[in-house]
Design a protein around this motif. Structure first.
Motif, short mmCIF file in Angstrom:
data_model
loop_
_atom_site.label_atom_id
_atom_site.label_comp_id
_atom_site.label_asym_id
_atom_site.label_seq_id
_atom_site.Cartn_x
_atom_site.Cartn_y
_atom_site.Cartn_z
N GLU A 1 -2.67 0.99 -11.05
CA GLU A 1 -1.96 2.32 -10.25
C GLU A 1 -1.44 3.33 -11.16
OE1 GLU A 1 1.81 0.81 -7.71
OE2 GLU A 1 1.44 -1.07 -9.24
N GLU B 1 6.11 -1.25 -7.62
CA GLU B 1 7.10 -2.34 -7.52
C GLU B 1 7.22 -2.77 -9.07
OE1 GLU B 1 7.98 -3.92 -4.70
OE2 GLU B 1 7.12 -2.42 -3.81
N ASP C 1 -5.24 2.06 -7.58
CA ASP C 1 -4.41 1.71 -6.32
C ASP C 1 -3.41 2.98 -6.01
OD1 ASP C 1 -2.28 0.84 -4.62
OD2 ASP C 1 -2.41 -1.23 -5.60
N VAL D 1 -1.85 2.92 -3.02
CA VAL D 1 -0.89 2.79 -1.84
C VAL D 1 0.21 3.49 -1.82
CG1 VAL D 1 0.05 0.74 -0.76
CG2 VAL D 1 -2.19 0.67 -1.49
N GLN D 2 0.88 3.37 -3.04
CA GLN D 2 2.21 3.90 -3.03
C GLN D 2 2.25 5.41 -3.40
OE1 GLN D 2 5.78 1.89 -4.71
NE2 GLN D 2 5.08 -0.01 -4.08
N ALA E 1 -2.76 3.19 1.59
CA ALA E 1 -2.34 2.52 2.97
C ALA E 1 -0.88 3.32 3.21
CB ALA E 1 -2.04 1.32 2.58
N LYS E 2 0.15 2.77 3.23
CA LYS E 2 1.46 3.12 3.55
C LYS E 2 1.42 4.55 4.12
CE LYS E 2 3.68 0.51 -0.09
NZ LYS E 2 3.70 -0.84 0.79
C1 LIG Z 1 0.87 -0.43 -4.95
C2 LIG Z 1 0.51 -1.22 -3.75
N1 LIG Z 1 -0.61 -1.59 -3.61
C3 LIG Z 1 -1.03 -2.59 -2.44
C4 LIG Z 1 -0.09 -3.04 -1.65
C5 LIG Z 1 -0.39 -3.98 -0.34
O1 LIG Z 1 -0.76 -2.95 0.51
P1 LIG Z 1 -1.14 -3.74 1.91
O2 LIG Z 1 -0.03 -4.02 2.48
O3 LIG Z 1 -1.51 -2.36 2.67
O4 LIG Z 1 -2.29 -4.53 1.79
C6 LIG Z 1 1.14 -2.46 -1.67
C7 LIG Z 1 2.46 -3.05 -0.79
O5 LIG Z 1 3.54 -2.92 -1.06
C8 LIG Z 1 1.54 -1.82 -3.00
O6 LIG Z 1 2.86 -1.42 -3.03
#
Ligand SMILES: Cc1ncc(COP(=O)(O)O)c(C=O)c1O
Length: 246
Positions: free
Chosen positions: A35, A40, A68, A70-71, A96-97
């Motif tokens: 990340e 988290e 990653d 996603v956040q 994502a998110k």
């Molecule tokens: C940094 C990170 N990567 C991946 C994920 C997982 O994503 P998904 O629920 O879309 O699989 C999360 C979920 O909180 C996340 O915070």
């Protein structure tokens, strides 16, 4: 997932040692997944030097660099992509998110040299359906047309400066503030008796929704459209919440 080996974040020697141990003279490692800022994991920003060394290591060895996002993707950090804070580009990144603005969608983006997936390789009942793709397209357009990333950078600076002042006023409770744009963590002091969840509960009682990032960090991830007035209102509620803890 099987096959992953974990190493400490922001520690290039630990990464090199792990690769050497796995390789045993033969290239063995396919990819490194990081990340840009650990969410988290305690709102822990990546170190620029570290990420540049990881990029160089991947260029030298052919190991793929996967980030990653996603956040931190989709403008959250005051840049479109979190990795722009680190001066590098990944080979692959995940989203994502924020991509769906509340509607569930995830995506993986690859540079052409590693785009090997064919239709059907990664099956999913609802993956890539027209509705969520339409929503994500609209989210991307709104982000750019309404120049929301500029808002993220400006509001993030205000939020961090307010949180820093609060941390300085309560040195027995808080050690400091870290983060980028509108993903920020208020870090609890080492020897404080309270946990992040206590701050979250006290803030909720004042009408302010926060989320812990582990036991010692309180995470602030307001919407990208947050206004300057709302940032100040949130800081006022946080100050009231802290008074109920002291
Ligand atoms: C940094 C990170 N990567 C991946 C994920 C997982 O994503 P998904 O629920 O879309 O699989 C999360 C979920 O909180 C996340 O915070």
């Amino acid at each position: 997932m099987p096959g992953f080996h974990y190493v400490p974040f922001n520690d290039i020697e630990a990464l090199r040692a792990a690769i050497a141990q796995l390789d045993q003279g033969q290239p063995h490692v396919a990819a490194i997944l990081l990340e840009p800022l650990q969410g988290e994991g305690g709102v822990n920003p990546g170190d620029r030097d570290y990420f540049q060394q990881v990029r160089q290591l991947c260029d030298d060895t052919g190991i793929l660099l996967i980030l990653d996002e996603v956040q931190v993707g989709m403008g959250r950090t005051g840049q479109l992509w979190g990795y722009q804070n680190l001066g590098i580009e990944p080979d692959i990144f995940t989203l994502a998110k924020g991509l769906g603005g509340g509607i569930p969608i995830g995506a993986m983006l690859c540079k052409s040299h590693c785009a090997v997936f064919e239709p059907g390789d990664h099956a999913s009942t609802f993956g890539g359906n027209p509705f969520v793709c339409g929503v994500a397209t609209k989210v991307c357009q709104t982000l750019m047309q309404e120049q929301l990333i500029d808002n993220v950078a400006a509001r993030g600076t205000e939020l961090r400066s307010g949180l820093t002042a609060i941390a300085q006023q309560h040195p027995t409770l808080f050690a400091g503030v870290r983060g980028w744009g509108l993903i920020n963590g208020l870090v609890l002091a080492n020897d404080t008796p309270i946990k992040s969840i206590d701050v979250v509960k006290a803030a909720m009682a004042q009408g302010l929704l926060l989320v812990p990032a582990g036991p010692s960090v309180v995470r602030f991830v307001p919407p990208l459209i947050v206004t300057a007035e709302e940032v100040q209102a949130a800081l006022a509620k946080l100050r009231s919440a802290i008074l109920t803890l002291t």
